[in-house]
Enzyme design. Sequence first.
Site, PDB file in Angstrom:
ATOM      1  N   GLU A  39      -8.195   3.473   6.688  1.00 46.01           N
ATOM      2  CA  GLU A  39      -8.904   3.020   5.487  1.00 46.01           C
ATOM      3  C   GLU A  39      -8.917   1.490   5.401  1.00 46.01           C
ATOM      4  OE1 GLU A  39      -8.623   3.589   0.626  1.00 46.01           O
ATOM      5  OE2 GLU A  39      -6.881   3.992   1.882  1.00 46.01           O
ATOM      6  N   HIS A  40      -7.731   0.884   5.364  1.00 49.01           N
ATOM      7  CA  HIS A  40      -7.605  -0.570   5.301  1.00 49.01           C
ATOM      8  C   HIS A  40      -7.013  -1.077   6.610  1.00 49.01           C
ATOM      9  CE1 HIS A  40      -6.851   0.793   1.025  1.00 49.01           C
ATOM     10  NE2 HIS A  40      -7.858  -0.048   0.834  1.00 49.01           N
TER      11      HIS A  40
ATOM     12  N   HIS B 242     -47.958  26.501   9.655  1.00 50.79           N
ATOM     13  CA  HIS B 242     -48.009  25.045   9.729  1.00 50.79           C
ATOM     14  C   HIS B 242     -49.243  24.601  10.510  1.00 50.79           C
ATOM     15  CE1 HIS B 242     -43.836  25.405   8.485  1.00 50.79           C
ATOM     16  NE2 HIS B 242     -43.692  24.096   8.432  1.00 50.79           N
TER      17      HIS B 242
ATOM     18  N   HIS C  82       1.357   3.216  -3.272  1.00 54.94           N
ATOM     19  CA  HIS C  82       0.339   4.076  -3.877  1.00 54.94           C
ATOM     20  C   HIS C  82       0.847   5.507  -4.067  1.00 54.94           C
ATOM     21  CE1 HIS C  82      -3.510   2.007  -4.474  1.00 54.94           C
ATOM     22  NE2 HIS C  82      -3.121   1.182  -3.509  1.00 54.94           N
TER      23      HIS C  82
ATOM     24  N   ASP D 197      -8.312  -4.261  -3.150  1.00 56.00           N
ATOM     25  CA  ASP D 197      -8.009  -3.233  -4.145  1.00 56.00           C
ATOM     26  C   ASP D 197      -8.333  -3.685  -5.553  1.00 56.00           C
ATOM     27  OD1 ASP D 197      -7.102  -1.368  -2.345  1.00 56.00           O
ATOM     28  OD2 ASP D 197      -4.970  -1.741  -2.700  1.00 56.00           O
TER      29      ASP D 197
ATOM     30  N   GLN E  72       0.819  -1.214   0.000  1.00 61.36           N
ATOM     31  CA  GLN E  72       0.000   0.000   0.000  1.00 61.36           C
ATOM     32  C   GLN E  72       0.851   1.262   0.000  1.00 61.36           C
ATOM     33  OE1 GLN E  72      -3.587  -0.205  -0.276  1.00 61.36           O
ATOM     34  NE2 GLN E  72      -2.758  -2.192  -0.840  1.00 61.36           N
TER      35      GLN E  72
END
Length: 430
Positions: free
Chosen positions: A311-312, A405, A246, A345, A243
């Site tokens: 995230e992961h 109302h 990335h 992924d 990762q």
Amino acid sequence: MKTPAGSAGKGPDVAEVVATVIADVEARGDEAVREYSEKFDNWSPPSFRLEPEQIERIVAGVDRQVIDDIRTVQRNVGDFARRQLESLHDFEVETLPGVYLGQRSIPVSAAGAYVPGGRYPLVASAHMTVVTAKVAGVPRVAACTPPIRGEVPAATVAAMHLAGADEIYLLGGVQAVAALALGTSSIAKVDLLAGPGNAYVAEAKRRLFGRVGIDLFAGPTEILIVADDTADPFIVAVDLLSQAEHGPDSPAILVCSSERVARAALAHVEALLPDLPTNDYAGPAWRDHGQIIVTDTTDEAFAVADGFAAEHVQVLTAEPRRALALMHDYGALFLGEATCVSYGDKVIGTNHTLPTRGAARYTGGLWVGKYLKTVTYQEVTSRESSVELGRLCGRAARVELFEGHARSGDVRAAKYAGDPLPWAAGQYNA
């Protein structure tokens, strides 16, 4: 034990660049889109939209194994998205005699799918955005991806086409996102934008949110591994770097209840990095955003991991499913040694567009429901129930000083039950 996490250097003023491009595309439409595409991507074809015969020719040139693999992955993604859709049910309930309340899930009319290019042709993002939208029932999906060094990203185009994209544009960056969100003479605007991108694309989505829906605000990819003494340090190291590649700003974190495993994993990372083909990204990511945290117990490791809301989250422990009970802030969990984040992924079928930068505290990732609007409807067919509701509405609204109302309730009670209307004396005769 904890490796120091530094800070990456600041780049250009992303917000300023994005604001300028969006304003220009809104003012000048296609003319501005073309200028920015030529400026940023050196790309200015007669039309950014691919015609059916062009798509057919591009797809025909892609290796058959690649096409078969795309079909397999898209089947996995589609199957999971359909299960998600089946978990949502329209319903109608009679809450009082003659009072019907209902809920429906309606797909947005048009979605924009942004599939990044640049250094990496992120073919998998086409599956995640286009397939999921089509399973949701979105009638029009417009997909954009940039050229890569002046070339057509054939595998990405094939993935978009096979996923069911109704329109495919070879167009990238802020100019693509702005065109989809705002519309031009050649690109009709969409209702929702989905898909990852670089800092400029992310900022463009942030600025355009409200004028168009978005999937979520996404930052750099993150991985956090929870490990104990049973974890294989080599696999830990490989998965951390999977990762980190990335981008240079991608956090890679190990929270481990075993100092032995932690030290061994660190040694493997340092040994693997020099020969990793993507070391120019993974190296700075590990140097500036890598962390190793050692805890006394595995339960403490789970608690520390939860605080990151990463995230992961990959769980390499003796009992990985304990994470389901002990953790609640994460984008996606990957349980056990046989499972890795890279499966999510690329191939396994769950969506890889996930919350980053702590957003997992309040949202999940992209899913079929993101393309749906959950709406309600009401119908009162019983006059008796309308009288009851009208009297209640009158009282409740006046507590809030909403006289208008209240009167809407009053007139039903007056018409159906003869209640007096002192505020309309001489004006209304039921």
